[in-house]
Every structure is written in structure tokens, then in C-alpha cells.
Scaffold this active site. Structure first.
Site, PDB file in Angstrom:
ATOM      1  N   ALA A 238     -73.260 -32.225   4.694  1.00  0.00           N
ATOM      2  CA  ALA A 238     -72.180 -32.803   5.497  1.00  0.00           C
ATOM      3  C   ALA A 238     -71.664 -31.794   6.505  1.00  0.00           C
ATOM      4  O   ALA A 238     -71.253 -32.161   7.617  1.00  0.00           O
ATOM      5  CB  ALA A 238     -71.047 -33.261   4.575  1.00  0.00           C
ATOM      6  N   GLU A 239     -71.693 -30.523   6.147  1.00  0.00           N
ATOM      7  CA  GLU A 239     -71.256 -29.478   7.061  1.00  0.00           C
ATOM      8  C   GLU A 239     -72.140 -29.449   8.309  1.00  0.00           C
ATOM      9  O   GLU A 239     -71.638 -29.329   9.437  1.00  0.00           O
ATOM     10  CB  GLU A 239     -71.295 -28.129   6.351  1.00  0.00           C
ATOM     11  CG  GLU A 239     -70.778 -26.975   7.168  1.00  0.00           C
ATOM     12  CD  GLU A 239     -70.693 -25.692   6.368  1.00  0.00           C
ATOM     13  OE1 GLU A 239     -71.136 -24.646   6.896  1.00  0.00           O
ATOM     14  OE2 GLU A 239     -70.201 -25.748   5.224  1.00  0.00           O
ATOM     15  N   GLN A 240     -73.449 -29.571   8.123  1.00  0.00           N
ATOM     16  CA  GLN A 240     -74.356 -29.600   9.267  1.00  0.00           C
ATOM     17  C   GLN A 240     -74.103 -30.826  10.146  1.00  0.00           C
ATOM     18  O   GLN A 240     -74.135 -30.743  11.374  1.00  0.00           O
ATOM     19  CB  GLN A 240     -75.813 -29.592   8.781  1.00  0.00           C
ATOM     20  CG  GLN A 240     -76.268 -28.276   8.183  1.00  0.00           C
ATOM     21  CD  GLN A 240     -77.659 -28.396   7.589  1.00  0.00           C
ATOM     22  OE1 GLN A 240     -77.884 -29.124   6.623  1.00  0.00           O
ATOM     23  NE2 GLN A 240     -78.598 -27.683   8.186  1.00  0.00           N
ATOM     24  N   ASP A 243     -70.941 -30.247  12.218  1.00  0.00           N
ATOM     25  CA  ASP A 243     -71.160 -29.330  13.346  1.00  0.00           C
ATOM     26  C   ASP A 243     -71.992 -29.982  14.445  1.00  0.00           C
ATOM     27  O   ASP A 243     -71.780 -29.715  15.641  1.00  0.00           O
ATOM     28  CB  ASP A 243     -71.838 -28.054  12.857  1.00  0.00           C
ATOM     29  CG  ASP A 243     -70.931 -27.199  11.987  1.00  0.00           C
ATOM     30  OD1 ASP A 243     -69.700 -27.416  12.006  1.00  0.00           O
ATOM     31  OD2 ASP A 243     -71.454 -26.324  11.263  1.00  0.00           O
TER      32      ASP A 243
END
Length: 462
Positions: A238-240, A243
Site C-alpha cells: 500500500a505504501e508503494q 507514493d
């Protein structure tokens, strides 16, 4: 070990339909009852609607492997695959001992959502039947995407009970491998891995050909996803995704939901495999013949088609919003996915303007534009119809509700017919899909444990 995989997948039997929740639970109980010295069935939690959540443990060694089916409730192939793998492990001593692992098998982690999809499990599988009973939860209600998440300006901690049960199982077992079983509608087979090797890439990319199935060798589900080999992608977080949306100038805080099971299990050094198989195969998914249009043109086309779908469904939704009092799962899902459609269209518009995408497109990319358009239309129109039907069923006879239901039914029927005409849906025999998923699991686990077994043998302890 790798030689045994071919024997295993070639022996997969025929299946005439997908298994529902009750059938999966009954079959797990039968395995535990018939093989008490090897297998144990235990309750790991309770769903939001009060359904028991079950795991079947098959003892075979010190290393722990976790296999999860029904991660998305509209993807029932994983339940059949997980159950078949469990049966073979208790029946085949050689297979179980050669892999030397203890297996924890969850055939259905989302029984509530799976039951909503069960009406289309019985053959024949058509787009109209599939879409009219289709249900996929809102992102923050999906087991796969509701692990705790905090990054930059967003934070998610609304962990649902099913995810909590899976999280506790991961914490308890600390598996060397987490296998998450998925499927989509059209195209070819592809995989997500935390890491890979040349040997595993070869195993995974040749496995579908044993069943005459194509690979999905076009772009991944999102452009930021790393391609490791043909149809093999690195698992993403989810972080990718956050971003990536931010890099396009879009608001990533509108993204609903949390982190993935892959990201959560990574704290234990757990390797990860997700196997994606289609209901309907199409050779175009693996065709790299150049076209006389650019990829930018295709992205622009998909943006317009997605925008049109969003406009039609949002207009219908807004027309009856004040009459929707039943907070059904389908309604909650549409409240999540309608903004998602707008964001997807805008992301494609931004990408269409970049220099890198002005290259010639290939057939596989054209196919994905067509397939994704039909999938989006049939899925979401079907879910919105279910939300309206739930309101009508409770006795709401508002004229605008009945009028919009009739109008949207005509739209859905047209979209389903166009999908069947554009991409004729010839269902893949279930045994082929089970063979690919089970073969991929065995190959991925073997890639981890085989080197350890060799070291033990050389040390005189194997």
C-alpha cells in the site's frame, strides 16, 4: 522435488463447479476426521456476520507454510485449490514427507462475502450471470487490504475480524511462505512474488502451458509494479501505491483501506506468492505483435471508457442516493469504488501524456484495455443493481428507485452482451486452474526448502 510437481498437476481431477462455504467446511472436517494422526481443524476466529473461520493444519515438518483461499470472495478458485492440496497432502505420504513442512490451509477467509457470490458458482458461467451476482467488498472491508497501515498523511487501523484472524495465524505460525490464491476474469496466468530465482521463474512460466493456458505478459495491474520475469511480478505494498498516486499529482489519501497480508508477514521474513488465474483464457494476453497505435493512445482510450463507466454509474447512484437506506455490502462497496473509477481514469490520462508511453502498443496491451473495460462495467453495474434490489426488497416503492433500477438493468444487459461479443467467454475447466495454483504453491515452497534439504543431506542429517 520439482519432478513431483508435474506428476501432481497432471493428476488433478475434474471439478464441475466452484465450492461454496458449506462444502469447503464440510470437506475440511472430513479430512480431519479421516486423518486424525495428520490433520487438525481448528477455529481461528469469527466473521463479521458470525461465521466461524477455520484452518486445517497438516503436520509434516518443522517449517510452516500458510495457504489462504477466498481472500477476495469473488475469487472461489482458491478454495477449490486449497482443498485439493490438503487432500493430496494427507493421502500422499511421499509428497508430504518430501516437502517436509507443516501446512496451515484456510480454504475461505471471507465466508460472508463468498456466500454473496455463490449464486454464480453453478455452471454455466456467463458474464451476465457473473455480474448480476458479483460482490467484491469495499477496499477497507477486504481481508487482503485491511491490515494496519500508516504512511505520510494516512493511517488505517480499522482491522476487520477476518483480517485479525489471519494476522493472529501469521503471528502464531511465522510461516516461511504465505500463499495467497487469487483469480480474475480474462486473459492469462500471472504471479506475485516477494522474491524469486531463475529455477522458480522457469517453473512458474512453463506451468500454465501444461494446461494450454496463456501467460499474462502485458503490463502489471499497476505501472509501478516491478516485473521480475514474463508474467512474474514483485509483490507490492500500500505504501508503494500511495507514493505512485502522489507522483502523478493525485490525492493518495482518497485511497481506502490498509496494508496487505504480504507486507504484514514480511516482518517474519516470510516469502510470498500470489497466484492469479483467469476464468476465461485469451491468447491475446500473451501476444506481443506491434500495433499501429501508441500505448499512449490506448491509455487515453481506457481513460475515456473508464470515465464513461463512472459517469453512467455515478448518475444512477446520485439519482437514488436519498432513497438508499439499506447499508448493504453492495452499497458500501459502490461508495468506495465510484471514486476509485474517477481516480483510475485520471491516472491513465496523466500517464498518456508521458514520453515513455508514446511507443507502439502491442496486442496484449490492447487486450487488457478491452478486458478491463468489460470487467469494470459488468462488475460495478451488477453491484449497484444489487444495492438497488436490496432497497426494493425491503418494501421501498419510490418511483425514482424503480425507474432507475429498470434503466440500469438495460445498461447492464447491454454491457454484458458487449462483453460476450468482444471477448467470447469460454470458461476454462476448473481442474486446469487448480493445477496451476497448486503447482505454483509446490514450486514456490520447493524453491525455499530444497536447498535446505540438500544442505542437511550433505551434513549427514537428512
Amino acid at each position: 522435488m520439482f519432478e513431483r510437481i508435474g506428476e501432481f498437476v497432471d493428476a488433478v481431477p475434474e471439478f464441475d463447479r466452484f465450492a461454496g462455504v458449506d462444502e469447503l467446511v464440510a470437506a475440511m472436517r472430513e479430512i480431519a476426521r479421516e486423518h486424525p494422526e495428520l490433520a487438525e481443524m481448528r477455529r481461528i476466529g469469527t466473521s463479521r456476520d458470525g461465521e466461524p473461520l477455520w484452518s486445517l493444519t497438516i503436520r509434516g515438518g518443522e517449517e510452516q507454510v500458510l495457504v489462504v483461499g477466498g481472500v477476495h470472495p469473488n475469487e472461489p478458485i482458491g478454495g477449490v485449490s486449497a482443498l485439493h492440496l490438503a487432500r493430496r497432502l494427507v493421502e500422499d505420504d511421499g509428497l508430504r514427507l518430501e516437502w517436509g513442512c507443516t501446512w496451515h490451509i484456510v480454504t475461505c477467509i471471507d465466508p460472508d462475502g463468498t456466500r454473496l457470490n455463490e449464486p454464480w458458482f453453478e455452471p454455466p458461467l456467463t458474464m451476465a450471470k457473473y455480474g448480476r451476482s458479483f460482490y467484491r467488498p469495499a477496499t477497507d472491508e477486504q481481508v487482503e487490504w485491511s491490515f494496519p497501515f500508516a504512511h505520510k498523511k494516512t493511517e488505517f487501523d480499522r482491522v476487520i475480524p477476518e483480517t485479525e484472524a489471519l494476522r493472529e495465524l501469521i503471528d502464531e505460525t511465522r510461516p516461511i511462505m504465505l500463499c495467497s490464491l487469487h483469480n480474475g476474469e480474462y486473459g492469462g496466468v500471472f504471479y506475485y512474488l516477494s522474491s524469486t530465482s531463475p529455477r522458480l521463474n522457469e517453473q512458474l512460466t512453463t506451468l500454465p502451458s501444461r494446461f494450454g493456458l496463456p501467460l499474462h505478459t502485458g503490463e502489471g495491474e499497476a505501472p509501478f509494479i516491478e516485473r521480475l520475469a514474463p508474467a512474474v511480478f514483485r509483490a507490492f505494498t500500500a505504501e508503494q501505491e500511495y507514493d505512485y498516486l502522489e507522483s502523478l499529482g493525485l490525492d493518495p489519501t482518497e485511497r481506502a483501506g490498509g496494508e496487505s497480508s504480504y507486507a504484514y508477514a514480511n516482518r517474519y521474513g516470510t516469502a510470498y506468492l500470489a497466484t492469479e488465474v483467469p476464468y476465461w483464457a485469451n491468447a491475446d494476453a500473451d501476444d506481443h505483435t506491434p500495433l499501429d497505435v501508441s500505448y499512449s493512445d490506448l491509455l487515453s482510450e481506457r481513460a475515456e471508457l473508464t470515465s464513461e463507466t463512472s459517469r453512467v454509474l455515478t448518475t444512477a447512484f446520485d439519482a437514488v442516493r436519498s432513497e438508499l437506506h439499506v447499508r448493504s455490502p453492495h452499497l458500501r462497496a459502490m461508495e468506495c469504488f465510484l471514486p476509485f473509477l474517477r481516480t483510475s481514469a485520471e491516472a491513465d490520462r496523466v500517464r498518456a501524456g508521458t514520453e515513455d508511453n508514446r511507443r507502439p502498443a502491442v496486442v496484449a496491451e490492447r487486450f487488457m484495455v478491452t478486458a478491463m473495460t468489460h470487467s469494470t462495467r459488468v462488475r460495478f453495474a451488477g453491484m449497484l443493481l444489487s444495492a438497488l434490489s436490496a432497497e426494493i426488497a425491503r418494501g421501498n416503492d419510490a418511483e425514482e428507485l424503480r425507474v432507475e433500477h429498470a434503466r440500469l438493468t438495460e445498461v447492464f444487459d447491454r454491457w454484458a452482451a458487449e462483453a460476450d461479443a468482444d471477448v467470447p467467454p469460454t470458461p476454462i475447466p476448473i481442474r486446469k486452474l487448480v493445477g496451476v495454483q497448486c503447482g505454483a504453491i509446490l514450486a514456490a515452497v520447493a524453491d525455499l526448502v530444497a536447498p535446505q534439504r540438500v544442505r542437511l543431506l550433505r551434513a549427514g542429517r537428512g
